[in-house]
Motif scaffolding. Structure first.
Motif, PDB file in Angstrom:
ATOM      1  N   ASN A   1     -13.379   6.962 -12.309  1.00 37.40           N
ATOM      2  CA  ASN A   1     -14.197   7.675 -11.989  1.00 37.40           C
ATOM      3  C   ASN A   1     -14.091   8.742 -13.425  1.00 37.40           C
ATOM      4  OD1 ASN A   1     -16.695   7.814 -11.174  1.00 37.40           O
ATOM      5  ND2 ASN A   1     -15.512   8.552  -9.147  1.00 37.40           N
ATOM      6  N   ASP A   2     -14.814   9.748 -13.490  1.00 40.83           N
ATOM      7  CA  ASP A   2     -14.650  10.468 -14.920  1.00 40.83           C
ATOM      8  C   ASP A   2     -14.954  11.939 -13.613  1.00 40.83           C
ATOM      9  OD1 ASP A   2     -14.299  12.889 -16.241  1.00 40.83           O
ATOM     10  OD2 ASP A   2     -16.469  12.592 -17.866  1.00 40.83           O
ATOM     11  N   MET A   3     -14.275  12.322 -12.919  1.00 40.67           N
ATOM     12  CA  MET A   3     -14.352  13.756 -12.239  1.00 40.67           C
ATOM     13  C   MET A   3     -15.356  15.152 -12.515  1.00 40.67           C
ATOM     14  SD  MET A   3     -13.599  12.153  -9.253  1.00 40.67           S
ATOM     15  CE  MET A   3     -13.384  13.375  -8.153  1.00 40.67           C
ATOM     16  N   THR A   4     -14.965  15.093 -14.088  1.00 39.72           N
ATOM     17  CA  THR A   4     -15.114  16.206 -14.412  1.00 39.72           C
ATOM     18  C   THR A   4     -17.233  15.963 -14.777  1.00 39.72           C
ATOM     19  OG1 THR A   4     -14.513  15.608 -16.454  1.00 39.72           O
ATOM     20  CG2 THR A   4     -12.883  16.814 -15.345  1.00 39.72           C
ATOM     21  N   ASN A   5     -17.535  14.670 -14.642  1.00 36.30           N
ATOM     22  CA  ASN A   5     -18.609  14.508 -15.026  1.00 36.30           C
ATOM     23  C   ASN A   5     -19.241  13.636 -13.100  1.00 36.30           C
ATOM     24  OD1 ASN A   5     -20.944  14.253 -15.987  1.00 36.30           O
ATOM     25  ND2 ASN A   5     -20.407  13.149 -17.695  1.00 36.30           N
ATOM     26  N   LEU A   6     -19.805  14.612 -12.282  1.00 37.45           N
ATOM     27  CA  LEU A   6     -20.488  13.629 -11.611  1.00 37.45           C
ATOM     28  C   LEU A   6     -21.952  14.594 -10.774  1.00 37.45           C
ATOM     29  CD1 LEU A   6     -17.387  13.844  -9.056  1.00 37.45           C
ATOM     30  CD2 LEU A   6     -17.525  12.359 -10.355  1.00 37.45           C
ATOM     31  N   GLU A   7     -22.244  12.940 -10.861  1.00 40.02           N
ATOM     32  CA  GLU A   7     -24.045  13.406 -10.634  1.00 40.02           C
ATOM     33  C   GLU A   7     -24.063  12.716  -9.079  1.00 40.02           C
ATOM     34  OE1 GLU A   7     -26.484  14.148 -14.036  1.00 40.02           O
ATOM     35  OE2 GLU A   7     -27.366  15.665 -12.702  1.00 40.02           O
ATOM     36  N   HIS A   8     -24.431  11.397  -9.110  1.00 39.29           N
ATOM     37  CA  HIS A   8     -24.486  10.603  -8.195  1.00 39.29           C
ATOM     38  C   HIS A   8     -23.236  10.074  -7.239  1.00 39.29           C
ATOM     39  CE1 HIS A   8     -29.672  11.057  -9.400  1.00 39.29           C
ATOM     40  NE2 HIS A   8     -28.845  10.804 -10.302  1.00 39.29           N
ATOM     41  N   ILE A   9     -23.897  10.345  -6.327  1.00 43.13           N
ATOM     42  CA  ILE A   9     -22.710   9.707  -5.359  1.00 43.13           C
ATOM     43  C   ILE A   9     -23.096   8.665  -4.025  1.00 43.13           C
ATOM     44  CG2 ILE A   9     -21.299  11.198  -6.210  1.00 43.13           C
ATOM     45  CD1 ILE A   9     -21.917  12.314  -3.172  1.00 43.13           C
ATOM     46  N   HIS A  10     -22.450   7.887  -3.872  1.00 46.57           N
ATOM     47  CA  HIS A  10     -23.165   7.407  -2.582  1.00 46.57           C
ATOM     48  C   HIS A  10     -21.959   7.571  -1.925  1.00 46.57           C
ATOM     49  CE1 HIS A  10     -25.452   3.982  -5.035  1.00 46.57           C
ATOM     50  NE2 HIS A  10     -24.612   4.887  -5.628  1.00 46.57           N
ATOM     51  N   ILE A  11     -22.512   7.882   0.117  1.00 47.37           N
ATOM     52  CA  ILE A  11     -22.037   8.354   1.210  1.00 47.37           C
ATOM     53  C   ILE A  11     -21.480   6.949   2.335  1.00 47.37           C
ATOM     54  CG2 ILE A  11     -21.739  10.273   2.725  1.00 47.37           C
ATOM     55  CD1 ILE A  11     -23.934  11.429   1.249  1.00 47.37           C
ATOM     56  N   ILE A  12     -20.525   7.067   2.664  1.00 44.37           N
ATOM     57  CA  ILE A  12     -20.009   5.067   3.138  1.00 44.37           C
ATOM     58  C   ILE A  12     -20.085   6.128   4.775  1.00 44.37           C
ATOM     59  CG2 ILE A  12     -19.020   3.536   3.670  1.00 44.37           C
ATOM     60  CD1 ILE A  12     -17.414   3.790   0.413  1.00 44.37           C
ATOM     61  N   SER A  13     -21.016   5.403   5.741  1.00 39.64           N
ATOM     62  CA  SER A  13     -20.520   5.636   6.856  1.00 39.64           C
ATOM     63  C   SER A  13     -20.457   3.956   7.122  1.00 39.64           C
ATOM     64  CB  SER A  13     -22.184   6.868   7.572  1.00 39.64           C
ATOM     65  OG  SER A  13     -23.052   5.754   7.367  1.00 39.64           O
TER      66      SER A  13
ATOM     67  N   PHE B   1       1.278  -1.431   0.150  1.00 43.62           N
ATOM     68  CA  PHE B   1       0.473   0.017   0.227  1.00 43.62           C
ATOM     69  C   PHE B   1       1.116   1.388   0.338  1.00 43.62           C
ATOM     70  CE2 PHE B   1       0.394  -0.976   4.280  1.00 43.62           C
ATOM     71  CZ  PHE B   1       0.710   0.207   5.020  1.00 43.62           C
ATOM     72  N   GLY B   2       0.344   2.481  -0.398  1.00 42.09           N
ATOM     73  CA  GLY B   2       0.340   3.128  -0.504  1.00 42.09           C
ATOM     74  C   GLY B   2      -0.110   5.184  -0.312  1.00 42.09           C
ATOM     75  N   SER B   3       0.452   6.143  -0.981  1.00 41.40           N
ATOM     76  CA  SER B   3      -0.563   7.082  -0.879  1.00 41.40           C
ATOM     77  C   SER B   3      -0.985   7.391  -1.799  1.00 41.40           C
ATOM     78  CB  SER B   3      -0.062   8.554   0.610  1.00 41.40           C
ATOM     79  OG  SER B   3       0.291   7.840   1.251  1.00 41.40           O
ATOM     80  N   LEU B   4      -2.359   8.090  -1.467  1.00 38.49           N
ATOM     81  CA  LEU B   4      -2.542   8.897  -3.179  1.00 38.49           C
ATOM     82  C   LEU B   4      -2.549  10.091  -2.897  1.00 38.49           C
ATOM     83  CD1 LEU B   4      -3.771   7.358  -5.611  1.00 38.49           C
ATOM     84  CD2 LEU B   4      -6.492   7.608  -5.047  1.00 38.49           C
ATOM     85  N   ILE B   5      -2.101  10.712  -3.910  1.00 38.71           N
ATOM     86  CA  ILE B   5      -2.300  11.824  -3.624  1.00 38.71           C
ATOM     87  C   ILE B   5      -2.610  12.708  -5.502  1.00 38.71           C
ATOM     88  CG2 ILE B   5      -0.410  12.530  -2.589  1.00 38.71           C
ATOM     89  CD1 ILE B   5       1.676  12.621  -4.515  1.00 38.71           C
ATOM     90  N   TRP B   6      -2.084  14.123  -5.921  1.00 41.18           N
ATOM     91  CA  TRP B   6      -2.682  14.878  -7.155  1.00 41.18           C
ATOM     92  C   TRP B   6      -1.939  15.676  -7.024  1.00 41.18           C
ATOM     93  CZ3 TRP B   6      -5.806  19.153  -8.190  1.00 41.18           C
ATOM     94  CH2 TRP B   6      -6.387  19.131  -9.967  1.00 41.18           C
ATOM     95  N   ASN B   7      -0.879  15.432  -8.401  1.00 40.76           N
ATOM     96  CA  ASN B   7       0.128  17.093  -8.992  1.00 40.76           C
ATOM     97  C   ASN B   7      -0.586  17.644  -9.842  1.00 40.76           C
ATOM     98  OD1 ASN B   7      -0.685  15.476 -11.318  1.00 40.76           O
ATOM     99  ND2 ASN B   7       1.992  14.779 -11.534  1.00 40.76           N
ATOM    100  N   THR B   8      -1.943  18.200 -10.036  1.00 37.04           N
ATOM    101  CA  THR B   8      -2.479  19.101 -10.278  1.00 37.04           C
ATOM    102  C   THR B   8      -2.560  19.538 -12.007  1.00 37.04           C
ATOM    103  OG1 THR B   8      -0.723  20.502 -10.423  1.00 37.04           O
ATOM    104  CG2 THR B   8      -2.155  20.441  -8.196  1.00 37.04           C
ATOM    105  N   VAL B   9      -2.032  18.316 -12.372  1.00 39.69           N
ATOM    106  CA  VAL B   9      -1.641  18.055 -13.731  1.00 39.69           C
ATOM    107  C   VAL B   9      -2.850  18.108 -14.725  1.00 39.69           C
ATOM    108  CG1 VAL B   9      -0.326  17.878 -15.983  1.00 39.69           C
ATOM    109  CG2 VAL B   9       0.268  18.179 -14.411  1.00 39.69           C
ATOM    110  N   ASP B  10      -3.558  16.912 -14.605  1.00 37.95           N
ATOM    111  CA  ASP B  10      -4.900  16.306 -14.986  1.00 37.95           C
ATOM    112  C   ASP B  10      -5.301  16.066 -14.257  1.00 37.95           C
ATOM    113  OD1 ASP B  10      -6.056  14.641 -16.903  1.00 37.95           O
ATOM    114  OD2 ASP B  10      -3.962  14.325 -18.380  1.00 37.95           O
ATOM    115  N   PRO B  11      -6.887  15.677 -14.415  1.00 36.53           N
ATOM    116  CA  PRO B  11      -8.026  15.826 -13.853  1.00 36.53           C
ATOM    117  C   PRO B  11      -8.724  14.064 -13.702  1.00 36.53           C
ATOM    118  CG  PRO B  11      -8.572  17.534 -15.385  1.00 36.53           C
ATOM    119  CD  PRO B  11      -7.706  17.462 -15.646  1.00 36.53           C
ATOM    120  N   SER B  12      -7.882  13.174 -14.215  1.00 37.32           N
ATOM    121  CA  SER B  12      -7.761  11.877 -14.506  1.00 37.32           C
ATOM    122  C   SER B  12      -7.064  11.251 -14.448  1.00 37.32           C
ATOM    123  CB  SER B  12      -8.337  11.596 -16.320  1.00 37.32           C
ATOM    124  OG  SER B  12      -7.951  11.934 -17.364  1.00 37.32           O
TER     125      SER B  12
END
Lengths: 275, 167
Positions: free
Chosen positions: A245-257, A177-188
């Protein structure tokens, strides 16, 4: 005394400017740390109402696509159900008796951003729907983010496309395992860091959540490996992950508790107190 | 006459906020380029009116945009800055005389208009993106955002001025 008064009157524009400018900078710096931006966020009443009005109009345009996604998900779940039916002969139809640590609810995205470096989403459920901060948000295809601010009827979600986000993730095949990060270049594309050099990595392998936190259960889909390199110190691998996921096109989501969150957090707190 | 001016500016204030958050923030051309039309309020605010009031209104304007885009105080900071620096920019784009005779921006020639609007937009975007990105590692992204968003904003603002001017 008069001198001081004159000084204030003469420089009133400059003083007003300095005051307001410093206040804005203070608000900006506050948002750089997670959970601190209590005042300025789009889960408040005014912007929440306007965004949900907007979303009730624009959601008609994507109805067809959303229906197809829901149908696909139904198919997948039905197939899974059938496979369970084969295994268990006398299964119980009453869902109240099925024990699960995680509880799912659904909501709609009313505002989405993906072009900034610290992206947030706004959803149309809040405290009234028994949501809390630090709950995970997913779609049928993969993870989206974590709830960070909440009001009575709305909540904002810190997207995985946010330089503050760090989510525990692992290789599906090998449990490294590792950590998931984002380098701001591409939203996909997001990045997975701290994967040990020994881990067997192949292009196209699936990445899932690690289950090492109370937020996401283990095994929720994230994406597939696009390419990878060794880091400079040659000790770990740096993976580029193509999101499902296409992060630019989200509509219905699920929330996990997670029902056990409080228990786990209290237990960990007790450990810290002993130290 | 005075009431009329207050009415026009109030309407413009709220209309620009709505247009910005509901339409322009959703454009995302090439993934990250958005025009920021709302600073038009600061650009065409009457030149001879109270300066302290303008600084305060700009702060409110920026704060409203921040409310909607979850961005802390970056729009507020950038807006307050250009509202404060506006007299200087007015002086070098239209000459010293702007304070005495009531210049209408749409009746000036295009070069002066472009210099004025261009400097305001560039300063605004510089401060905004500097605060938003706030990281030396993304320097290229910072330059890209400033350049392309500025061009986009300048074009849209000049078009709006030309379109809504009474001639």
């Amino acid at each position: 005394m008069q001198q001081i008064l004159y000084f204030f009157i003469r420089n009133k524009n400059f003083l007003l400017f300095t005051l307001l400018f410093l206040f804005s900078i203070f608000l900006t710096i506050q948002t750089h740390s997670y959970h601190k931006n209590k005042f300025i966020n789009s889960s408040n009443y005014i912007s929440g109402t306007i965004y949900s009005m907007k979303s009730s109009i624009t959601s008609y345009f994507s109805l067809k696509k959303e229906n197809i996604i829901l149908l696909e998900e139904n198919n997948r779940i039905k197939r899974k159900l059938e496979s369970y039916r084969d295994k268990i002969t006398n299964y119980n139809i009453d869902t109240a008796f099925i024990y699960s640590k995680y509880y799912f609810s659904h909501a709609k995205v009313i505002n989405n951003s993906y072009s900034k470096t610290k992206n947030k989403l706004t959803i149309n459920k809040g405290i009234n729907d028994s949501l809390k901060t630090d709950m995970g948000v997913v779609t049928s295809k993969g993870i989206v983010g974590i709830i960070d601010n909440i009001s009575r009827k709305y909540a904002t979600v810190q997207s995985i496309l946010n330089t503050n986000s760090q989510i525990n993730a692992k290789l599906k095949n090998s449990k490294h395992f590792g950590s998931l990060i984002w380098n701001t270049v591409d939203p996909s594309i997001v990045q997975l860091i701290d994967i040990p050099r020994l881990a067997p990595v192949k292009i196209g392998d699936t990445i899932v959540t690690g289950g090492k936190s109370t937020i996401f259960p283990e095994g929720i889909l994230i994406g597939e490996i696009k390419d990878f390199t060794l880091t400079q110190d040659k000790n770990s691998k740096y993976l580029n992950i193509k999101l499902f996921n296409d992060m630019t096109n989200l509509e219905h989501i699920h929330i996990i508790s997670n029902i056990d969150t409080n228990e786990i957090i209290n237990l960990e707190k007790e450990n810290e107190d002993v130290k | 006459m005075l009431n009329n001016l207050i009415f026009i500016n109030t309407t413009r204030f709220f209309l620009l906020i709505l247009v910005q958050v509901l339409i322009l923030n959703q454009i995302n051309l090439f993934g990250y380029i958005n025009p920021y039309l709302y600073i038009l309020f600061i650009i065409i605010y009457p030149f001879t009116a109270n300066k302290s009031l303008l600084i305060f209104l700009s702060f409110l304007l920026g704060l409203f945009i921040d409310f909607f885009s979850d961005s802390g105080g970056i729009h507020a900071a950038a807006s307050v800055f250009i509202a404060f620096i506006r007299p200087v920019i007015l002086k070098y784009s239209f000459g010293i005389s702007y304070e005495y005779n009531t210049i209408k921006i749409s009746s000036e020639d295009y070069l002066k208009q472009t210099i004025y609007v261009g400097s305001m937009v560039f300063l605004h975007h510089f401060i905004m993106f500097a605060l938003e990105i706030f990281n030396i590692n993304h320097f290229l992204l910072f330059l890209n955002s400033i350049l392309f968003s500025s061009i986009f904003s300048i074009v849209i603002i000049l078009c709006t001025i030309t379109l809504f001017s009474k001639k």
